[in-house]
Design a protein around this motif. Structure first.
Motif, PDB file in Angstrom:
ATOM      1  N   GLY A 296       0.786  -1.235   0.000  1.00  0.00           N
ATOM      2  CA  GLY A 296       0.000   0.000   0.000  1.00  0.00           C
ATOM      3  C   GLY A 296       0.817   1.284   0.000  1.00  0.00           C
ATOM      4  N   ASP A 297       2.111   1.181  -0.381  1.00  0.00           N
ATOM      5  CA  ASP A 297       2.966   2.373  -0.422  1.00  0.00           C
ATOM      6  C   ASP A 297       2.627   3.201  -1.668  1.00  0.00           C
ATOM      7  OD1 ASP A 297       5.102   4.178  -0.906  1.00  0.00           O
ATOM      8  OD2 ASP A 297       6.479   2.924   0.258  1.00  0.00           O
ATOM      9  N   LYS A 298       2.029   4.381  -1.449  1.00  0.00           N
ATOM     10  CA  LYS A 298       1.555   5.224  -2.554  1.00  0.00           C
ATOM     11  C   LYS A 298       2.705   5.771  -3.391  1.00  0.00           C
ATOM     12  CE  LYS A 298      -2.837   4.949  -2.099  1.00  0.00           C
ATOM     13  NZ  LYS A 298      -3.396   3.942  -3.002  1.00  0.00           N
ATOM     14  N   ARG A 299       3.843   6.033  -2.743  1.00  0.00           N
ATOM     15  CA  ARG A 299       4.967   6.599  -3.508  1.00  0.00           C
ATOM     16  C   ARG A 299       5.581   5.556  -4.441  1.00  0.00           C
ATOM     17  NH1 ARG A 299       8.579  10.213   0.462  1.00  0.00           N
ATOM     18  NH2 ARG A 299       9.953  10.187  -1.331  1.00  0.00           N
ATOM     19  N   CYS A 300       5.578   4.304  -4.027  1.00  0.00           N
ATOM     20  CA  CYS A 300       6.043   3.238  -4.924  1.00  0.00           C
ATOM     21  C   CYS A 300       5.095   3.132  -6.117  1.00  0.00           C
ATOM     22  CB  CYS A 300       6.102   1.896  -4.198  1.00  0.00           C
ATOM     23  SG  CYS A 300       7.436   1.810  -2.998  1.00  0.00           S
ATOM     24  N   GLU A 301       3.809   3.265  -5.821  1.00  0.00           N
ATOM     25  CA  GLU A 301       2.802   3.147  -6.883  1.00  0.00           C
ATOM     26  C   GLU A 301       2.946   4.271  -7.909  1.00  0.00           C
ATOM     27  OE1 GLU A 301      -1.108   2.432  -5.325  1.00  0.00           O
ATOM     28  OE2 GLU A 301      -2.013   2.956  -7.248  1.00  0.00           O
ATOM     29  N   ILE A 302       3.157   5.495  -7.434  1.00  0.00           N
ATOM     30  CA  ILE A 302       3.273   6.605  -8.382  1.00  0.00           C
ATOM     31  C   ILE A 302       4.580   6.488  -9.182  1.00  0.00           C
ATOM     32  CG2 ILE A 302       4.188   8.329  -6.728  1.00  0.00           C
ATOM     33  CD1 ILE A 302       1.826   9.105  -9.643  1.00  0.00           C
ATOM     34  N   ALA A 303       5.650   6.001  -8.538  1.00  0.00           N
ATOM     35  CA  ALA A 303       6.922   5.800  -9.261  1.00  0.00           C
ATOM     36  C   ALA A 303       6.719   4.812 -10.410  1.00  0.00           C
ATOM     37  CB  ALA A 303       8.003   5.295  -8.309  1.00  0.00           C
ATOM     38  N   MET A 304       6.021   3.711 -10.111  1.00  0.00           N
ATOM     39  CA  MET A 304       5.719   2.698 -11.135  1.00  0.00           C
ATOM     40  C   MET A 304       4.856   3.306 -12.247  1.00  0.00           C
ATOM     41  SD  MET A 304       5.814  -0.493 -12.096  1.00  0.00           S
ATOM     42  CE  MET A 304       5.925  -1.840 -10.950  1.00  0.00           C
ATOM     43  N   ASN A 305       3.859   4.105 -11.855  1.00  0.00           N
ATOM     44  CA  ASN A 305       2.962   4.709 -12.843  1.00  0.00           C
ATOM     45  C   ASN A 305       3.695   5.686 -13.766  1.00  0.00           C
ATOM     46  OD1 ASN A 305       0.771   3.318 -11.919  1.00  0.00           O
ATOM     47  ND2 ASN A 305      -0.040   4.987 -10.675  1.00  0.00           N
ATOM     48  N   VAL A 306       4.611   6.470 -13.185  1.00  0.00           N
ATOM     49  CA  VAL A 306       5.381   7.409 -14.013  1.00  0.00           C
ATOM     50  C   VAL A 306       6.214   6.608 -15.019  1.00  0.00           C
ATOM     51  CG1 VAL A 306       7.222   9.154 -13.998  1.00  0.00           C
ATOM     52  CG2 VAL A 306       5.423   9.245 -12.274  1.00  0.00           C
ATOM     53  N   PHE A 307       6.840   5.541 -14.535  1.00  0.00           N
ATOM     54  CA  PHE A 307       7.713   4.731 -15.400  1.00  0.00           C
ATOM     55  C   PHE A 307       6.932   4.117 -16.575  1.00  0.00           C
ATOM     56  CE2 PHE A 307       9.873   0.757 -16.555  1.00  0.00           C
ATOM     57  CZ  PHE A 307      11.169   1.208 -16.759  1.00  0.00           C
ATOM     58  N   THR A 308       5.810   3.479 -16.276  1.00  0.00           N
ATOM     59  CA  THR A 308       5.079   2.779 -17.346  1.00  0.00           C
ATOM     60  C   THR A 308       4.380   3.776 -18.283  1.00  0.00           C
ATOM     61  OG1 THR A 308       3.175   2.450 -15.862  1.00  0.00           O
ATOM     62  CG2 THR A 308       4.774   0.655 -16.034  1.00  0.00           C
ATOM     63  N   TYR A 309       3.912   4.908 -17.716  1.00  0.00           N
ATOM     64  CA  TYR A 309       3.299   5.958 -18.542  1.00  0.00           C
ATOM     65  C   TYR A 309       4.317   6.507 -19.538  1.00  0.00           C
ATOM     66  CZ  TYR A 309       1.170  10.575 -19.499  1.00  0.00           C
ATOM     67  OH  TYR A 309       0.661  11.698 -20.088  1.00  0.00           O
ATOM     68  N   GLN A 310       5.532   6.764 -19.048  1.00  0.00           N
ATOM     69  CA  GLN A 310       6.564   7.297 -19.941  1.00  0.00           C
ATOM     70  C   GLN A 310       6.982   6.262 -20.985  1.00  0.00           C
ATOM     71  OE1 GLN A 310       9.893   9.303 -18.212  1.00  0.00           O
ATOM     72  NE2 GLN A 310       8.631  10.697 -17.020  1.00  0.00           N
ATOM     73  N   ALA A 311       7.096   4.998 -20.586  1.00  0.00           N
ATOM     74  CA  ALA A 311       7.445   3.951 -21.558  1.00  0.00           C
ATOM     75  C   ALA A 311       6.407   3.921 -22.668  1.00  0.00           C
ATOM     76  CB  ALA A 311       7.546   2.595 -20.859  1.00  0.00           C
ATOM     77  N   ALA A 312       5.131   4.014 -22.286  1.00  0.00           N
ATOM     78  CA  ALA A 312       4.049   3.985 -23.281  1.00  0.00           C
ATOM     79  C   ALA A 312       4.112   5.202 -24.196  1.00  0.00           C
ATOM     80  CB  ALA A 312       2.695   3.930 -22.572  1.00  0.00           C
ATOM     81  N   LYS A 313       4.492   6.362 -23.636  1.00  0.00           N
ATOM     82  CA  LYS A 313       4.594   7.559 -24.474  1.00  0.00           C
ATOM     83  C   LYS A 313       5.728   7.418 -25.499  1.00  0.00           C
ATOM     84  CE  LYS A 313       4.597  11.210 -21.711  1.00  0.00           C
ATOM     85  NZ  LYS A 313       4.452  12.654 -21.419  1.00  0.00           N
ATOM     86  N   PHE A 314       6.837   6.803 -25.104  1.00  0.00           N
ATOM     87  CA  PHE A 314       7.910   6.585 -26.079  1.00  0.00           C
ATOM     88  C   PHE A 314       7.466   5.604 -27.157  1.00  0.00           C
ATOM     89  CE2 PHE A 314      10.811   8.725 -23.167  1.00  0.00           C
ATOM     90  CZ  PHE A 314      11.519   9.491 -24.080  1.00  0.00           C
ATOM     91  N   ILE A 315       6.757   4.559 -26.755  1.00  0.00           N
ATOM     92  CA  ILE A 315       6.274   3.599 -27.754  1.00  0.00           C
ATOM     93  C   ILE A 315       5.369   4.338 -28.753  1.00  0.00           C
ATOM     94  CG2 ILE A 315       4.818   1.562 -28.125  1.00  0.00           C
ATOM     95  CD1 ILE A 315       5.844   0.552 -25.339  1.00  0.00           C
ATOM     96  N   GLY A 316       4.423   5.139 -28.231  1.00  0.00           N
ATOM     97  CA  GLY A 316       3.522   5.889 -29.110  1.00  0.00           C
ATOM     98  C   GLY A 316       4.286   6.813 -30.047  1.00  0.00           C
ATOM     99  N   GLY A 317       5.316   7.469 -29.517  1.00  0.00           N
ATOM    100  CA  GLY A 317       6.127   8.372 -30.339  1.00  0.00           C
ATOM    101  C   GLY A 317       6.829   7.631 -31.463  1.00  0.00           C
ATOM    102  N   TYR A 318       7.272   6.411 -31.161  1.00  0.00           N
ATOM    103  CA  TYR A 318       8.024   5.665 -32.179  1.00  0.00           C
ATOM    104  C   TYR A 318       7.111   4.974 -33.194  1.00  0.00           C
ATOM    105  CZ  TYR A 318      12.120   6.862 -29.463  1.00  0.00           C
ATOM    106  OH  TYR A 318      13.109   7.554 -28.819  1.00  0.00           O
ATOM    107  N   VAL A 319       5.867   4.736 -32.802  1.00  0.00           N
ATOM    108  CA  VAL A 319       4.883   4.289 -33.812  1.00  0.00           C
ATOM    109  C   VAL A 319       4.737   5.407 -34.848  1.00  0.00           C
ATOM    110  CG1 VAL A 319       2.477   3.665 -34.253  1.00  0.00           C
ATOM    111  CG2 VAL A 319       3.625   2.786 -32.214  1.00  0.00           C
ATOM    112  N   ALA A 320       4.667   6.660 -34.364  1.00  0.00           N
ATOM    113  CA  ALA A 320       4.576   7.809 -35.275  1.00  0.00           C
ATOM    114  C   ALA A 320       5.862   7.939 -36.100  1.00  0.00           C
ATOM    115  CB  ALA A 320       4.322   9.087 -34.476  1.00  0.00           C
ATOM    116  N   ALA A 321       7.016   7.779 -35.452  1.00  0.00           N
ATOM    117  CA  ALA A 321       8.299   7.928 -36.162  1.00  0.00           C
ATOM    118  C   ALA A 321       8.403   6.962 -37.340  1.00  0.00           C
ATOM    119  CB  ALA A 321       9.458   7.702 -35.191  1.00  0.00           C
ATOM    120  N   MET A 322       7.870   5.744 -37.156  1.00  0.00           N
ATOM    121  CA  MET A 322       7.982   4.721 -38.219  1.00  0.00           C
ATOM    122  C   MET A 322       6.694   4.611 -39.028  1.00  0.00           C
ATOM    123  SD  MET A 322      10.210   1.664 -36.482  1.00  0.00           S
ATOM    124  CE  MET A 322       9.105   1.269 -35.138  1.00  0.00           C
ATOM    125  N   ASN A 323       5.677   5.402 -38.654  1.00  0.00           N
ATOM    126  CA  ASN A 323       4.366   5.317 -39.315  1.00  0.00           C
ATOM    127  C   ASN A 323       3.831   3.884 -39.261  1.00  0.00           C
ATOM    128  OD1 ASN A 323       2.100   6.164 -40.608  1.00  0.00           O
ATOM    129  ND2 ASN A 323       3.064   6.564 -42.586  1.00  0.00           N
TER     130      ASN A 323
END
Ligand code: AMP
Length: 248
Positions: free
Chosen positions: A145-172
């Motif tokens: 139930g550690d909220k700070r661990c949860e937000i750290a995980m959320n930032v990490f996976t959110y950013q990973a997903a944003k890079f994936i989305g960016g590279y889908v655009a880069a390669m069309n």
């Protein structure tokens, strides 16, 4: 070396051109050996020629980078002149507004070297969670139930997903998304949470297959419009292959 195929539009920074012309300041990228090895393995698994494929490799370890591999060549990658850029990592900040550095320097009287060291060694999911850079500890914290661990995980996976989305655009487009390295190979929650942002691509994760750890496995369902794989990296083997090729 693997990232040398990136086009200028991917490697140039938005700063005066002279810093590139005179000093070679540009995006170089890192983990190239791993991104190359894993993209080649993925082409083998898919039974296709890598020349015909658009692959996004997520090398998620204590250091983390995402690369767009088109036709077997790196066309963009998240790390930069140094490994500090891009995705938030175990202890590295990843991308941030450079003006924050001036703010901290003024507030705490720190030198640039001290601040860059803090961004490399005391930031990332460690800095946000205040607990650990190790995803096993973050998962344990989340279970407790550690909220700070949860937000750290959320930032990490959110950013990973944003890079994936960016590279889908880069390669069309994208033919496969691949997870590798310590976190990518071993953490089902990171993979599942990252892919939860990719519904628009038709990505669907098979929860049973995603439970496996450290194995080459397809973790998306048969219905998934883009297949998602875990492919263990093997940088030692890739380096040995390169050495043999050079020696010949
Ligand atoms: P690497 O830099 O590729 O060696 O990855 C090391 C990181 O992988 C560690 O700091 C952990 O965060 C992560 N890791 C290793 N094993 C596991 C596991 N079983 N579950 C979650 N994360 C793991």
């Amino acid at each position: 070396a693997f990232h040398q195929t990136m086009p200028e539009k991917a490697f140039l920074y938005g700063i005066p051109r002279k810093y590139y012309d005179e000093d070679g300041i540009r995006r170089y990228g890192f983990h190239g050996t791993s991104h190359q090895f894993v993209s080649l393995e993925t082409a083998k698994v898919l039974g296709k020629d890598i020349k015909d494929l658009k692959i996004i490799v997520c090398h998620l370890g204590n250091g983390a980078s995402v690369t767009a591999v088109k036709g077997g060549e790196s066309v963009d990658t998240s790390m930069g002149l140094t490994p500090l850029e891009g995705l938030i990592m175990g202890t590295r900040s990843g991308d941030l507004d450079p003006a924050i550095i001036e703010y901290i320097a003024n507030k705490e009287g720190k030198t640039l070297t001290e601040i860059i060291s803090m961004l490399n060694k005391e930031s990332g999911v460690y800095g946000i969670s205040g607990k650990s850079s190790d995803f096993r500890d973050l998962n344990k914290g989340i279970a407790e139930g550690d909220k700070r661990c949860e937000i750290a995980m959320n930032v990490f996976t959110y950013q990973a997903a944003k890079f994936i989305g960016g590279y889908v655009a880069a390669m069309n487009g994208v033919d496969a998304i691949v997870f590798t390295a310590g976190v990518g190979e071993n953490d089902p929650k990171v993979r599942k949470d990252t892919c939860s942002h990719l519904g628009y691509l038709g990505v669907e994760i098979d929860d049973e297959a995603n439970k496996l750890r450290g194995e080459e496995v397809k973790i998306s369902t048969e219905n998934s419009k883009v297949p998602v794989y875990v492919v263990p990296t093997n940088e030692e083997l890739a380096i040995a292959r390169e050495t043999v090729a050079l020696a010949k």
